[in-house]
Design a protein around this motif. Structure first.
Motif, PDB file in Angstrom:
ATOM      1  N   LEU A 192       0.825  -1.195   0.000  1.00 56.64           N
ATOM      2  CA  LEU A 192       0.000   0.000   0.000  1.00 56.64           C
ATOM      3  C   LEU A 192       0.868   1.258   0.000  1.00 56.64           C
ATOM      4  O   LEU A 192       1.967   1.268   0.555  1.00 56.64           O
ATOM      5  CB  LEU A 192      -0.938   0.003   1.218  1.00 56.64           C
ATOM      6  N   PRO A 193       0.365   2.328  -0.623  1.00 56.27           N
ATOM      7  CA  PRO A 193       1.168   3.550  -0.754  1.00 56.27           C
ATOM      8  C   PRO A 193       1.347   4.267   0.583  1.00 56.27           C
ATOM      9  O   PRO A 193       0.456   4.237   1.438  1.00 56.27           O
ATOM     10  CB  PRO A 193       0.336   4.400  -1.712  1.00 56.27           C
ATOM     11  N   ALA A 194       2.485   4.877   0.768  1.00 58.05           N
ATOM     12  CA  ALA A 194       2.725   5.691   1.959  1.00 58.05           C
ATOM     13  C   ALA A 194       2.108   7.061   1.724  1.00 58.05           C
ATOM     14  O   ALA A 194       2.487   7.771   0.806  1.00 58.05           O
ATOM     15  CB  ALA A 194       4.220   5.810   2.230  1.00 58.05           C
ATOM     16  N   GLY A 195       1.134   7.407   2.548  1.00 58.40           N
ATOM     17  CA  GLY A 195       0.519   8.721   2.420  1.00 58.40           C
ATOM     18  C   GLY A 195      -0.481   8.840   1.289  1.00 58.40           C
ATOM     19  O   GLY A 195      -0.930   9.941   0.981  1.00 58.40           O
ATOM     20  N   GLY A 196      -0.885   7.751   0.664  1.00 58.83           N
ATOM     21  CA  GLY A 196      -1.816   7.812  -0.454  1.00 58.83           C
ATOM     22  C   GLY A 196      -3.220   7.384  -0.066  1.00 58.83           C
ATOM     23  O   GLY A 196      -3.510   7.051   1.075  1.00 58.83           O
ATOM     24  N   GLY A 197      -4.099   7.400  -1.064  1.00 58.60           N
ATOM     25  CA  GLY A 197      -5.480   7.001  -0.859  1.00 58.60           C
ATOM     26  C   GLY A 197      -5.684   5.547  -1.248  1.00 58.60           C
ATOM     27  O   GLY A 197      -5.205   5.094  -2.283  1.00 58.60           O
ATOM     28  N   VAL A 198      -6.398   4.809  -0.402  1.00 64.80           N
ATOM     29  CA  VAL A 198      -6.674   3.395  -0.649  1.00 64.80           C
ATOM     30  C   VAL A 198      -8.180   3.189  -0.638  1.00 64.80           C
ATOM     31  O   VAL A 198      -8.859   3.542   0.337  1.00 64.80           O
ATOM     32  CB  VAL A 198      -6.005   2.502   0.410  1.00 64.80           C
ATOM     33  N   LEU A 199      -8.696   2.601  -1.698  1.00 68.60           N
ATOM     34  CA  LEU A 199     -10.124   2.324  -1.811  1.00 68.60           C
ATOM     35  C   LEU A 199     -10.417   0.885  -1.416  1.00 68.60           C
ATOM     36  O   LEU A 199      -9.680  -0.035  -1.791  1.00 68.60           O
ATOM     37  CB  LEU A 199     -10.591   2.544  -3.255  1.00 68.60           C
ATOM     38  N   THR A 200     -11.485   0.687  -0.645  1.00 68.79           N
ATOM     39  CA  THR A 200     -11.961  -0.666  -0.365  1.00 68.79           C
ATOM     40  C   THR A 200     -13.452  -0.722  -0.603  1.00 68.79           C
ATOM     41  O   THR A 200     -14.150   0.295  -0.488  1.00 68.79           O
ATOM     42  CB  THR A 200     -11.594  -1.110   1.070  1.00 68.79           C
ATOM     43  N   HIS A 201     -13.932  -1.906  -0.963  1.00 70.48           N
ATOM     44  CA  HIS A 201     -15.332  -2.102  -1.332  1.00 70.48           C
ATOM     45  C   HIS A 201     -15.917  -3.196  -0.465  1.00 70.48           C
ATOM     46  O   HIS A 201     -15.284  -4.216  -0.226  1.00 70.48           O
ATOM     47  CB  HIS A 201     -15.395  -2.491  -2.818  1.00 70.48           C
ATOM     48  N   CYS A 202     -17.141  -2.994   0.006  1.00 68.00           N
ATOM     49  CA  CYS A 202     -17.826  -3.907   0.920  1.00 68.00           C
ATOM     50  C   CYS A 202     -17.116  -3.880   2.279  1.00 68.00           C
ATOM     51  O   CYS A 202     -16.490  -2.886   2.648  1.00 68.00           O
ATOM     52  CB  CYS A 202     -17.903  -5.316   0.339  1.00 68.00           C
ATOM     53  N   ASN A 203     -17.225  -4.967   3.036  1.00 67.74           N
ATOM     54  CA  ASN A 203     -16.537  -5.040   4.318  1.00 67.74           C
ATOM     55  C   ASN A 203     -15.737  -6.326   4.388  1.00 67.74           C
ATOM     56  O   ASN A 203     -16.299  -7.422   4.334  1.00 67.74           O
ATOM     57  CB  ASN A 203     -17.523  -4.998   5.491  1.00 67.74           C
ATOM     58  N   ALA A 204     -14.432  -6.190   4.464  1.00 70.30           N
ATOM     59  CA  ALA A 204     -13.532  -7.337   4.608  1.00 70.30           C
ATOM     60  C   ALA A 204     -12.649  -7.091   5.823  1.00 70.30           C
ATOM     61  O   ALA A 204     -11.436  -7.187   5.767  1.00 70.30           O
ATOM     62  CB  ALA A 204     -12.692  -7.525   3.350  1.00 70.30           C
TER      63      ALA A 204
ATOM     64  N   GLN B 165      -5.023   7.235   3.615  1.00 73.00           N
ATOM     65  CA  GLN B 165      -6.396   7.710   3.717  1.00 73.00           C
ATOM     66  C   GLN B 165      -7.282   6.662   3.049  1.00 73.00           C
ATOM     67  O   GLN B 165      -7.070   6.319   1.892  1.00 73.00           O
ATOM     68  CB  GLN B 165      -6.562   9.054   2.996  1.00 73.00           C
ATOM     69  N   VAL B 166      -8.259   6.149   3.781  1.00 71.90           N
ATOM     70  CA  VAL B 166      -9.126   5.101   3.249  1.00 71.90           C
ATOM     71  C   VAL B 166     -10.380   5.718   2.642  1.00 71.90           C
ATOM     72  O   VAL B 166     -10.995   6.624   3.227  1.00 71.90           O
ATOM     73  CB  VAL B 166      -9.517   4.098   4.342  1.00 71.90           C
ATOM     74  N   TYR B 167     -10.751   5.226   1.484  1.00 74.47           N
ATOM     75  CA  TYR B 167     -12.025   5.559   0.858  1.00 74.47           C
ATOM     76  C   TYR B 167     -12.859   4.281   0.834  1.00 74.47           C
ATOM     77  O   TYR B 167     -12.415   3.253   0.325  1.00 74.47           O
ATOM     78  CB  TYR B 167     -11.830   6.088  -0.554  1.00 74.47           C
ATOM     79  N   ALA B 168     -14.055   4.337   1.385  1.00 73.59           N
ATOM     80  CA  ALA B 168     -14.921   3.165   1.468  1.00 73.59           C
ATOM     81  C   ALA B 168     -16.203   3.418   0.684  1.00 73.59           C
ATOM     82  O   ALA B 168     -16.870   4.441   0.887  1.00 73.59           O
ATOM     83  CB  ALA B 168     -15.261   2.849   2.927  1.00 73.59           C
ATOM     84  N   THR B 169     -16.526   2.502  -0.219  1.00 74.92           N
ATOM     85  CA  THR B 169     -17.788   2.606  -0.932  1.00 74.92           C
ATOM     86  C   THR B 169     -18.940   2.219  -0.015  1.00 74.92           C
ATOM     87  O   THR B 169     -18.782   1.388   0.879  1.00 74.92           O
ATOM     88  CB  THR B 169     -17.807   1.671  -2.149  1.00 74.92           C
ATOM     89  N   GLU B 170     -20.115   2.784  -0.253  1.00 70.35           N
ATOM     90  CA  GLU B 170     -21.278   2.433   0.578  1.00 70.35           C
ATOM     91  C   GLU B 170     -21.690   0.972   0.388  1.00 70.35           C
ATOM     92  O   GLU B 170     -22.178   0.323   1.301  1.00 70.35           O
ATOM     93  CB  GLU B 170     -22.459   3.342   0.248  1.00 70.35           C
ATOM     94  N   THR B 171     -21.486   0.432  -0.818  1.00 73.59           N
ATOM     95  CA  THR B 171     -21.758  -0.966  -1.155  1.00 73.59           C
ATOM     96  C   THR B 171     -23.252  -1.299  -1.125  1.00 73.59           C
ATOM     97  O   THR B 171     -23.739  -2.020  -0.261  1.00 73.59           O
ATOM     98  CB  THR B 171     -20.991  -1.954  -0.238  1.00 73.59           C
ATOM     99  N   ARG B 172     -23.950  -0.735  -2.089  1.00 69.38           N
ATOM    100  CA  ARG B 172     -25.356  -1.082  -2.267  1.00 69.38           C
ATOM    101  C   ARG B 172     -25.481  -2.532  -2.732  1.00 69.38           C
ATOM    102  O   ARG B 172     -24.566  -3.042  -3.377  1.00 69.38           O
ATOM    103  CB  ARG B 172     -25.973  -0.152  -3.323  1.00 69.38           C
ATOM    104  N   PRO B 173     -26.594  -3.240  -2.411  1.00 71.94           N
ATOM    105  CA  PRO B 173     -27.748  -2.697  -1.696  1.00 71.94           C
ATOM    106  C   PRO B 173     -27.732  -2.925  -0.184  1.00 71.94           C
ATOM    107  O   PRO B 173     -28.579  -2.391   0.517  1.00 71.94           O
ATOM    108  CB  PRO B 173     -28.910  -3.468  -2.321  1.00 71.94           C
ATOM    109  N   PHE B 174     -26.785  -3.728   0.334  1.00 67.48           N
ATOM    110  CA  PHE B 174     -26.810  -4.074   1.751  1.00 67.48           C
ATOM    111  C   PHE B 174     -26.010  -3.100   2.611  1.00 67.48           C
ATOM    112  O   PHE B 174     -26.018  -3.197   3.836  1.00 67.48           O
ATOM    113  CB  PHE B 174     -26.301  -5.505   1.947  1.00 67.48           C
ATOM    114  N   LEU B 175     -25.288  -2.196   1.950  1.00 67.28           N
ATOM    115  CA  LEU B 175     -24.589  -1.090   2.629  1.00 67.28           C
ATOM    116  C   LEU B 175     -23.536  -1.557   3.637  1.00 67.28           C
ATOM    117  O   LEU B 175     -23.337  -0.935   4.685  1.00 67.28           O
ATOM    118  CB  LEU B 175     -25.597  -0.160   3.310  1.00 67.28           C
TER     119      LEU B 175
END
Length: 347
Positions: free
Chosen positions: A147-159, A185-195
């Protein structure tokens, strides 16, 4: 971290955190029979491939206790236990992996004293539970340097810890990276439809004081174009021998957009999620869920009455869009058919 599940040996009860009501309420469902465990898996009281596997292992043990009280043969009753648990959700391979481990222990000790048989099953379920936590921590250590140092990381759903017995797969990698001082910095999608992202991932990361920004699912491309995201890390429910990966619906779209922007996509999953018996993602069974999950939001009807609905719970991301697969035995890179086989076969 909030416990996803715990087993009370004194009362022979499996306590499952009810993830349907998070983050606003914290309550545990008590399961005393294998049928109650199967129902909890189906209705998503417990969810996430590793957590489902652990829950199923305890479900087999509870089934064994029922079998000892049953007038029918133990082996016949146990076949019914295995079948019901296996039918609870079709995509997550950890479910079948855990059931098979419990089946082998059951068959190996079936001719022994019934109490020895029962104890052997309990010990195996406890081992599967403990091993999952350690597996996640190893995965985090392997994946953090990617993972990047000081960068943005996107994750989807919940793991995260909520999808496992503790610590998490994709979020375990993120936790380890933060602990190592990478300042992401983490970016998390809402993950429709169960959120799961809005309700669970945001909840976990805020508890850990990890910076997280919540996105609608359809905002991902825009943020990538703005240069805010430098890596994507997600979990998996099943990984085929060639690296094709089933994960929460929407992962495939994210991976395509990430490829367009030159952003690496990492899968984080234990080796128990790798299914070498299937050659490619074309053979992965995709669970179809209740249309009401799409047409309703927290019990309120939000869609036009009578509209037709598609609600697959997962999609399959082809291996060509995946930069690396982070496991509890190391990191696999293409060609996945070779590297995944090596990892699964290693001690």
């Amino acid at each position: 971290m909030t416990e996803t599940l715990r087993f009370d040996s004194s009362s022979s009860e499996l306590h499952l955190l009810d993830q349907r009501i998070l983050p606003h309420q914290t309550a545990y469902i008590r399961c005393r029979t294998h049928g109650e465990v199967a129902d909890a898996i189906t209705t998503m009281v417990v969810r996430g491939a590793p957590a489902i596997g652990v829950a199923a292992a305890y479900g087999v043990y509870l089934g064994a206790l029922e079998a000892l009280k049953n007038q029918e043969s133990i082996s016949h009753t146990m076949e019914q236990v295995f079948a019901l648990l296996a039918a609870s959700r079709p995509t997550a391979v950890n479910l079948f992996w855990a059931i098979e481990k419990m089946r082998r222990v059951s068959e190996r000790h079936m001719t022994a004293d019934p109490q020895i048989w029962r104890q052997a099953l309990l010990e195996e379920a406890l081992r599967i539970h403990a091993d999952d936590v350690e597996s996640n921590r190893r995965m985090g250590a392997y994946g953090a340097p990617l993972l990047p140092a000081g960068g943005g990381v996107l994750t989807h759903c919940n793991a995260g810890a909520l999808a496992t017995a503790g610590y998490g797969t994709a979020l375990g990698v993120i936790r380890s990276a933060v602990s190592a001082g990478r300042g992401i910095q983490v970016y998390a999608t809402e993950t429709r439809p169960f959120l799961q992202g809005a309700r669970l991932t945001a909840f976990e990361l805020l508890q850990d004081n990890i910076p997280v920004t919540l996105l609608c699912d359809n905002m991902v491309g825009s943020l990538m174009a703005q240069g805010k995201i430098q890596a994507v890390v997600v979990g998996a429910d099943r990984i085929a021998a060639n690296g094709d990966t089933a994960n929460k619906i929407g992962t495939y779209t994210i991976a395509i957009v990430a490829k367009e922007h030159g952003i690496p996509v990492y899968i984080a999953a234990p080796c128990s999620t790798i299914d070498l018996q299937i050659a490619s993602g074309d053979q992965i069974v995709i669970e179809q869920r209740d249309p009401a999950e799409v047409t309703h939001l927290q019990g309120h009807h939000i869609a036009a009455a009578g509209v037709q609905v598609e609600n697959p719970s997962f999609d399959v991301t082809p291996a060509r869009f995946i930069s690396a697969i982070i496991t509890d035995k190391g990191v696999a890179y293409p060609p996945y058919r070779e590297t995944l086989a090596q990892l699964v076969g290693s001690d």
